[in-house]
Design a protein around this motif. Structure first.
Motif, PDB file in Angstrom:
ATOM      1  N   TRP A  62       0.689  -1.392  -0.169  1.00 45.44           N
ATOM      2  CA  TRP A  62       0.003  -0.029   0.158  1.00 45.44           C
ATOM      3  C   TRP A  62       0.666   1.046   0.179  1.00 45.44           C
ATOM      4  O   TRP A  62       0.362   2.238  -0.244  1.00 45.44           O
ATOM      5  CB  TRP A  62      -0.922  -0.038   1.098  1.00 45.44           C
ATOM      6  N   PHE A  63       2.054   1.130   0.415  1.00 45.88           N
ATOM      7  CA  PHE A  63       2.962   2.233   0.494  1.00 45.88           C
ATOM      8  C   PHE A  63       4.365   2.151  -0.054  1.00 45.88           C
ATOM      9  O   PHE A  63       4.717   0.984  -0.348  1.00 45.88           O
ATOM     10  CB  PHE A  63       3.173   2.472   2.095  1.00 45.88           C
ATOM     11  N   GLU A  90       7.197   2.699   1.123  1.00 50.20           N
ATOM     12  CA  GLU A  90       8.176   1.746   1.995  1.00 50.20           C
ATOM     13  C   GLU A  90       7.238   1.315   3.157  1.00 50.20           C
ATOM     14  O   GLU A  90       6.563   2.245   3.760  1.00 50.20           O
ATOM     15  CB  GLU A  90       9.321   2.753   2.352  1.00 50.20           C
ATOM     16  N   ASP A  91       7.519   0.347   3.615  1.00 53.13           N
ATOM     17  CA  ASP A  91       6.723  -0.254   4.969  1.00 53.13           C
ATOM     18  C   ASP A  91       7.439  -1.584   5.020  1.00 53.13           C
ATOM     19  O   ASP A  91       7.732  -2.428   4.233  1.00 53.13           O
ATOM     20  CB  ASP A  91       5.232  -0.425   4.531  1.00 53.13           C
ATOM     21  N   ASP A  92       7.829  -1.809   6.367  1.00 55.19           N
ATOM     22  CA  ASP A  92       8.708  -2.908   6.760  1.00 55.19           C
ATOM     23  C   ASP A  92       7.613  -4.286   6.616  1.00 55.19           C
ATOM     24  O   ASP A  92       8.161  -5.425   6.492  1.00 55.19           O
ATOM     25  CB  ASP A  92       9.095  -2.807   8.264  1.00 55.19           C
ATOM     26  N   GLN A  93       6.220  -4.139   6.782  1.00 56.03           N
ATOM     27  CA  GLN A  93       5.326  -5.225   6.609  1.00 56.03           C
ATOM     28  C   GLN A  93       5.113  -5.676   5.328  1.00 56.03           C
ATOM     29  O   GLN A  93       4.565  -6.730   4.913  1.00 56.03           O
ATOM     30  CB  GLN A  93       3.895  -4.861   7.102  1.00 56.03           C
ATOM     31  N   GLN A  94       5.673  -4.719   4.242  1.00 54.61           N
ATOM     32  CA  GLN A  94       5.510  -5.322   2.722  1.00 54.61           C
ATOM     33  C   GLN A  94       6.491  -6.187   2.154  1.00 54.61           C
ATOM     34  O   GLN A  94       7.683  -6.257   2.485  1.00 54.61           O
ATOM     35  CB  GLN A  94       5.294  -3.977   1.972  1.00 54.61           C
ATOM     36  N   TYR A 126       7.681   2.477  -4.772  1.00 54.62           N
ATOM     37  CA  TYR A 126       7.956   1.224  -4.394  1.00 54.62           C
ATOM     38  C   TYR A 126       8.758   0.430  -5.137  1.00 54.62           C
ATOM     39  O   TYR A 126       9.800  -0.310  -4.823  1.00 54.62           O
ATOM     40  CB  TYR A 126       6.581   0.481  -4.102  1.00 54.62           C
ATOM     41  N   ALA A 181      -4.721   3.355   6.694  1.00 57.65           N
ATOM     42  CA  ALA A 181      -3.957   2.292   7.570  1.00 57.65           C
ATOM     43  C   ALA A 181      -4.541   2.433   8.879  1.00 57.65           C
ATOM     44  O   ALA A 181      -5.064   1.272   9.586  1.00 57.65           O
ATOM     45  CB  ALA A 181      -2.532   2.620   7.706  1.00 57.65           C
ATOM     46  N   TYR A 183      -3.267  -5.937   2.505  1.00 54.82           N
ATOM     47  CA  TYR A 183      -2.381  -5.165   3.589  1.00 54.82           C
ATOM     48  C   TYR A 183      -2.711  -5.574   5.061  1.00 54.82           C
ATOM     49  O   TYR A 183      -3.880  -5.236   5.281  1.00 54.82           O
ATOM     50  CB  TYR A 183      -2.181  -3.873   3.125  1.00 54.82           C
ATOM     51  N   PRO A 184      -1.936  -5.789   5.954  1.00 57.19           N
ATOM     52  CA  PRO A 184      -0.704  -6.529   5.653  1.00 57.19           C
ATOM     53  C   PRO A 184      -0.860  -7.935   5.624  1.00 57.19           C
ATOM     54  O   PRO A 184      -2.132  -8.473   5.683  1.00 57.19           O
ATOM     55  CB  PRO A 184       0.192  -6.144   6.862  1.00 57.19           C
TER      56      PRO A 184
END
Length: 305
Positions: A23-24, A26-30, A55, A122, A279-280
């Motif tokens: 969804w973003f 940058e995101d550590d969950q992705q 991304y 989110a 997500y996520p």
């Protein structure tokens, strides 16, 4: 299900980072972008969207090389806009032109434009009023028309407007109001089957009523049981996704085969991009779903292109 390939011949089927929980930028969950590209190719898709700008690599030469060695091609860029807020052209165009630069450099001819949501995607925090006044509607329509004209004149790309849950263009009534107030020569819909159903609309009726305004497809389904809970509890879209409101086809609604069949009558060569909001999600979740969904769409008559 139909085994014919006429609709499939007119649908270029692909997938998007969203189906890998992205969804973003940058995101550590992705899912890391390299893994997304590897897996979307492994699942049998040949078309992808950019997803949130930043991304995937934003250098066009690098991105072209990364896609080419996986036999992937870009179908569209994606961005959010908030023209209903009034005088936002300068900051909007500054962002959209970045997306359009990269999109057109990769040879794609579409930019999917999503209206900003009134609740944070989110956290679910309410950011502004749920409904728009007439002045805000006029600002929205005028801004989208201006953006569509700029994209066409400067980049040769088409604006595909994407109605979205928790935005102001959500229900059937609002989608039709938007279509009636925007330029049919410049603005067409990215018809997201899941979001239309999530908001109580009728995808087939929109195709029937506005055949010349359907320019792009996002294929997804909603779980009716989860959706009923979402509506009862007035859940924001982000928490609803975490509950599984967007489900793997063919487990939900709307039925996709009639929608694919309805595209036979459209005077358009459409992209049909699978976009299951996840997500996520755990890293090993997306690929098996993507493979099964691709096989399901093949059985629906949306053949590989």
């Amino acid at each position: 299900m139909s085994n014919g390939n006429e609709a499939g011949d007119r649908l270029r089927v692909g997938s998007a980072p969203d189906s890998w929980g992205v969804w973003f930028p940058e995101d550590d969950q992705q899912t890391p972008w390299q893994r997304f590209l590897d897996e979307v190719s492994d699942a049998g898709y040949r078309w992808i969207e950019l997803g949130p700008y930043g991304y995937l690599p934003t250098d066009p030469h690098r991105l072209r090389d990364e896609l080419a060695r996986r036999e992937l091609t870009l179908s569209a860029g994606t961005c959010f806009t908030a023209f209903h807020r009034g005088d936002v052209w300068e900051q909007t165009w500054a962002h959209v032109r970045q997306v359009a630069d990269l999109t057109s450099a990769l040879g794609a001819r579409h930019v999917v434009v999503i209206p900003e949501m009134w609740r944070d995607p989110a956290s679910g925090e309410q950011l502004e009023d749920r409904s728009l006044g007439d002045g805000s509607w006029r600002a929205l329509g005028t801004g989208i028309d201006r953006l569509a004209k700029a994209l066409h004149e400067e980049y040769g790309v088409h604006l595909q407007f994407h109605p979205h849950a928790d935005s102001h263009v959500d229900t059937q009534q609002h989608v039709e109001r938007f279509l009636e107030m925007t330029d049919p020569e410049l603005v067409t819909l990215c018809l997201d089957t899941g979001h239309i159903s999530y908001c109580g609309g009728d995808n087939l009726e929109l195709i029937r009523k506005y055949p010349d305004r359907i320019g792009y497809l996002h294929l997804k389904q909603v779980d009716p049981r989860v959706l009923a809970e979402v509506q009862e509890q007035d859940l924001p879209f982000g928490p609803a996704v975490r509950r599984g409101v967007m489900c793997e086809p063919p487990q939900g609604t709307p039925a996709l085969e009639p929608i694919i069949e309805a595209t036979r009558g459209l005077d358009a060569d459409l992209f049909a991009i699978v976009e299951q909001d996840l997500y996520p999600c755990a890293p090993d979740v997306p690929l098996p779903i993507a493979k099964r969904t691709r096989e399901f769409l093949n059985r629906c008559g949306a053949g590989a292109r």
